[in-house]
Design a protein around this motif. Structure first.
Motif, PDB file in Angstrom:
ATOM      1  N   ASN A  80       0.986  -1.142  -0.016  1.00  0.00           N
ATOM      2  CA  ASN A  80       0.074   0.037   0.012  1.00  0.00           C
ATOM      3  C   ASN A  80       1.081   1.151   0.099  1.00  0.00           C
ATOM      4  O   ASN A  80       1.491   1.458   1.005  1.00  0.00           O
ATOM      5  N   TRP A  81       0.886   2.001  -1.044  1.00  0.00           N
ATOM      6  CA  TRP A  81       1.738   3.108  -1.268  1.00  0.00           C
ATOM      7  C   TRP A  81       1.316   4.415  -0.898  1.00  0.00           C
ATOM      8  O   TRP A  81       1.953   5.438  -0.867  1.00  0.00           O
ATOM      9  N   ASP A  82      -0.040   4.135  -0.272  1.00  0.00           N
ATOM     10  CA  ASP A  82      -0.623   5.579   0.257  1.00  0.00           C
ATOM     11  C   ASP A  82      -0.879   5.461   1.574  1.00  0.00           C
ATOM     12  O   ASP A  82      -2.148   5.003   1.827  1.00  0.00           O
ATOM     13  N   PRO A  83      -0.325   5.957   2.492  1.00  0.00           N
ATOM     14  CA  PRO A  83      -0.555   5.709   3.909  1.00  0.00           C
ATOM     15  C   PRO A  83      -1.651   6.624   4.185  1.00  0.00           C
ATOM     16  O   PRO A  83      -2.029   6.320   5.492  1.00  0.00           O
ATOM     17  N   ALA A  84      -2.172   7.525   3.512  1.00  0.00           N
ATOM     18  CA  ALA A  84      -3.330   8.221   3.993  1.00  0.00           C
ATOM     19  C   ALA A  84      -4.489   7.274   3.728  1.00  0.00           C
ATOM     20  O   ALA A  84      -5.614   7.572   4.170  1.00  0.00           O
ATOM     21  N   ALA A  85      -4.453   6.198   3.236  1.00  0.00           N
ATOM     22  CA  ALA A  85      -5.645   5.262   2.973  1.00  0.00           C
ATOM     23  C   ALA A  85      -5.076   3.903   3.399  1.00  0.00           C
ATOM     24  O   ALA A  85      -4.871   2.986   2.715  1.00  0.00           O
ATOM     25  N   PRO A  86      -5.309   3.830   4.829  1.00  0.00           N
ATOM     26  CA  PRO A  86      -4.837   2.653   5.395  1.00  0.00           C
ATOM     27  C   PRO A  86      -5.768   1.495   5.067  1.00  0.00           C
ATOM     28  O   PRO A  86      -7.065   1.741   4.764  1.00  0.00           O
ATOM     29  N   THR A  87      -5.232  -0.040   5.131  1.00  0.00           N
ATOM     30  CA  THR A  87      -6.048  -0.923   4.709  1.00  0.00           C
ATOM     31  C   THR A  87      -6.256  -1.807   5.761  1.00  0.00           C
ATOM     32  O   THR A  87      -6.966  -2.623   5.974  1.00  0.00           O
ATOM     33  N   THR A  88      -5.395  -1.445   7.052  1.00  0.00           N
ATOM     34  CA  THR A  88      -5.786  -2.152   8.574  1.00  0.00           C
ATOM     35  C   THR A  88      -7.100  -1.708   8.694  1.00  0.00           C
ATOM     36  O   THR A  88      -7.340  -0.260   8.554  1.00  0.00           O
ATOM     37  N   THR A  89      -8.114  -2.547   9.305  1.00  0.00           N
ATOM     38  CA  THR A  89      -9.343  -2.146   9.365  1.00  0.00           C
ATOM     39  C   THR A  89      -9.679  -2.254  10.944  1.00  0.00           C
ATOM     40  O   THR A  89      -8.731  -2.946  11.916  1.00  0.00           O
ATOM     41  N   ALA A  90     -10.811  -1.321  11.511  1.00  0.00           N
ATOM     42  CA  ALA A  90     -11.248  -1.295  12.866  1.00  0.00           C
ATOM     43  C   ALA A  90     -12.649  -1.349  12.789  1.00  0.00           C
ATOM     44  O   ALA A  90     -13.373  -0.600  11.999  1.00  0.00           O
ATOM     45  N   ALA A  91     -12.921  -2.182  13.796  1.00  0.00           N
ATOM     46  CA  ALA A  91     -14.314  -2.293  13.876  1.00  0.00           C
ATOM     47  C   ALA A  91     -14.840  -2.267  15.393  1.00  0.00           C
ATOM     48  O   ALA A  91     -13.904  -2.547  16.430  1.00  0.00           O
ATOM     49  N   GLU A  92     -15.796  -1.639  15.708  1.00  0.00           N
ATOM     50  CA  GLU A  92     -16.323  -1.446  17.164  1.00  0.00           C
ATOM     51  C   GLU A  92     -17.417  -2.615  17.620  1.00  0.00           C
ATOM     52  O   GLU A  92     -18.536  -2.818  16.908  1.00  0.00           O
ATOM     53  N   ASP A  93     -17.210  -3.291  18.621  1.00  0.00           N
ATOM     54  CA  ASP A  93     -18.066  -4.244  19.330  1.00  0.00           C
ATOM     55  C   ASP A  93     -18.504  -3.789  20.561  1.00  0.00           C
ATOM     56  O   ASP A  93     -18.044  -2.688  21.197  1.00  0.00           O
ATOM     57  N   ALA A  94     -18.898  -4.785  21.353  1.00  0.00           N
ATOM     58  CA  ALA A  94     -19.578  -4.422  22.545  1.00  0.00           C
ATOM     59  C   ALA A  94     -18.418  -4.175  23.672  1.00  0.00           C
ATOM     60  O   ALA A  94     -18.533  -3.666  24.692  1.00  0.00           O
ATOM     61  N   ASP A  95     -17.309  -4.786  23.275  1.00  0.00           N
ATOM     62  CA  ASP A  95     -16.097  -4.647  24.032  1.00  0.00           C
ATOM     63  C   ASP A  95     -15.237  -3.400  23.872  1.00  0.00           C
ATOM     64  O   ASP A  95     -14.187  -3.170  24.377  1.00  0.00           O
ATOM     65  N   GLY A  96     -15.578  -2.760  22.521  1.00  0.00           N
ATOM     66  CA  GLY A  96     -14.621  -1.531  22.244  1.00  0.00           C
ATOM     67  C   GLY A  96     -14.276  -1.965  20.770  1.00  0.00           C
ATOM     68  O   GLY A  96     -14.739  -2.505  20.086  1.00  0.00           O
ATOM     69  N   TRP A  97     -13.104  -1.165  20.661  1.00  0.00           N
ATOM     70  CA  TRP A  97     -12.629  -1.320  19.210  1.00  0.00           C
ATOM     71  C   TRP A  97     -11.616  -2.321  19.090  1.00  0.00           C
ATOM     72  O   TRP A  97     -10.949  -2.746  19.871  1.00  0.00           O
TER      73      TRP A  97
END
Length: 368
Positions: free
Chosen positions: A129-146
């Motif tokens: 991924n050559w564009d660090p402004a568009a990360p591919t690592t994902t984050a999701a929120e559940d009952a315990d947090g992110w």
């Protein structure tokens, strides 16, 4: 526009330089090259004790309210000594960001970093991924947090960090999270890089994370991290190249060949002159970008210009230093080796010359 260094900048530069001159000797650099981890803890503690770490942080976290121009002068001095410390990552990026956007709990980590009690770092680069402004690592929120899922590469001082700021994608938009590297679901794997800095790959498998700021401010925080990171690397590169050019000029005045000082040969003199011009271009670019940031003016083009110069001038000057030194230049026990590898590391960290030239092209296209 006045680029004359202020008294505070001169004092901070002088203090940082004195600490580095005392502790970072050629013998110390050779020791660090052979050490298992290239992290100068003695220097890091000395910078904390003398107040250098906290000086550029906000007063709310124990700092002195100095800003990015002062941070660049510290980085420049550290670059002159090729100091193996995470000032850019822990203070300029980590602590400054948490102090500005973090919760009360997160700001405590900024204060700890400023006092030297903790080390922070940032994870911005991703493989393929050559564009660090568009990360591919994902984050999701559940009952315990992110929770974070994905991987980051060449994360500086990851194994030494107490907390890591990680960029991630939340429903198509960027956000920044604070992660404990010892948490379940986080795996840190050391990577070997050109100057043996303690970089690492980090894998996240539903790893717990704290959101920094909000999802609405995520793009703003990530942009700030990237811009300050690019400028910080350029400032560090400026110091490294200044000292490298001093070393090769001194060698040219002393080394004799065919009965003459090699600095008197036209080919050598021309390469040193070209290096001097490159250095002046980088110095101006760094100073202008830092000034615009400090004045809250748009600085994206100036920052990309500075990082482009850091990469382009870094490549040319680093190779000039090695070539003029001849066989000595490739001796790993000679101090020139440290400046060559440091310059190459700064050249490619967070994007090389081509990446920033493309970014400049995009900005110019938008203006039209």
């Amino acid at each position: 526009m006045d680029f004359t260094p202020t008294e505070a900048q001169q004092d901070l530069a002088r203090l940082t330089g004195e600490v580095c001159d005392k502790l970072v000797t050629a013998d110390r650099l050779r020791e660090l090259d052979k050490a298992e981890v290239r992290f100068d803890e003695a220097l890091w503690h000395a910078l904390a004790e003398t107040g250098v770490l906290a000086a550029t942080l906000p007063e709310a976290v124990g700092g002195s309210e100095l800003g990015i121009p002062e941070q660049t002068v510290v980085l420049r001095e550290l670059g002159k000594s090729v100091a193996a410390v995470p000032f850019l990552w822990s203070i300029v990026l980590g602590a400054s960001t948490l102090a500005r956007y973090g919760s009360a709990e997160q700001r405590e980590w900024a204060a700890k970093a400023g006092s030297g009690q903790a080390v922070l770092t940032v994870a911005l680069s991703e493989e393929r991924n050559w564009d660090p402004a568009a990360p591919t690592t994902t984050a999701a929120e559940d009952a315990d947090g992110w929770r974070l899922t994905g991987a980051k590469t060449v994360v500086p001082f990851a194994a030494q960090a107490d907390r890591i700021l990680v960029s991630a994608n939340v429903s198509g938009a960027p956000a920044v999270f604070l992660v404990d590297p010892s948490a379940t679901g986080v795996r840190v794997t050391p990577q070997q890089v050109v100057d043996h800095s303690p970089d690492a790959e980090i894998e996240f498998d539903s790893a717990p994370a704290q959101l920094v700021g909000s999802t609405d401010t995520g793009a703003e925080i990530l942009t700030r991290l990237l811009e300050y990171g690019w400028l910080g690397l350029a400032a560090q590169q400026l110091g490294t190249l200044e000292r490298a050019l001093d070393l090769v000029a001194e060698y040219g005045r002393e080394r004799e060949q065919f009965g003459r000082k090699i600095g008197g040969f036209q080919a050598v003199a021309q390469r040193l002159a070209d290096g001097y011009i490159d250095l002046q271009g980088l110095r101006l670019a760094v100073t202008q970008a830092a000034w615009r940031l400090s004045e809250d003016l748009p600085a994206a083009a100036e920052i990309h210009t500075a990082k482009f110069w850091a990469a382009e001038a870094g490549h040319r000057i680093a190779h000039t230093v090695v070539h003029v030194h001849g066989g000595v230049g490739i001796d790993r026990d000679h101090v020139v080796h440290n400046y060559f590898t440091a310059a190459k590391h700064n050249e490619f960290a967070l994007g090389g010359a081509t990446d920033h030239l493309r970014a400049l092209g995009d900005l110019l296209a938008e203006r039209d």
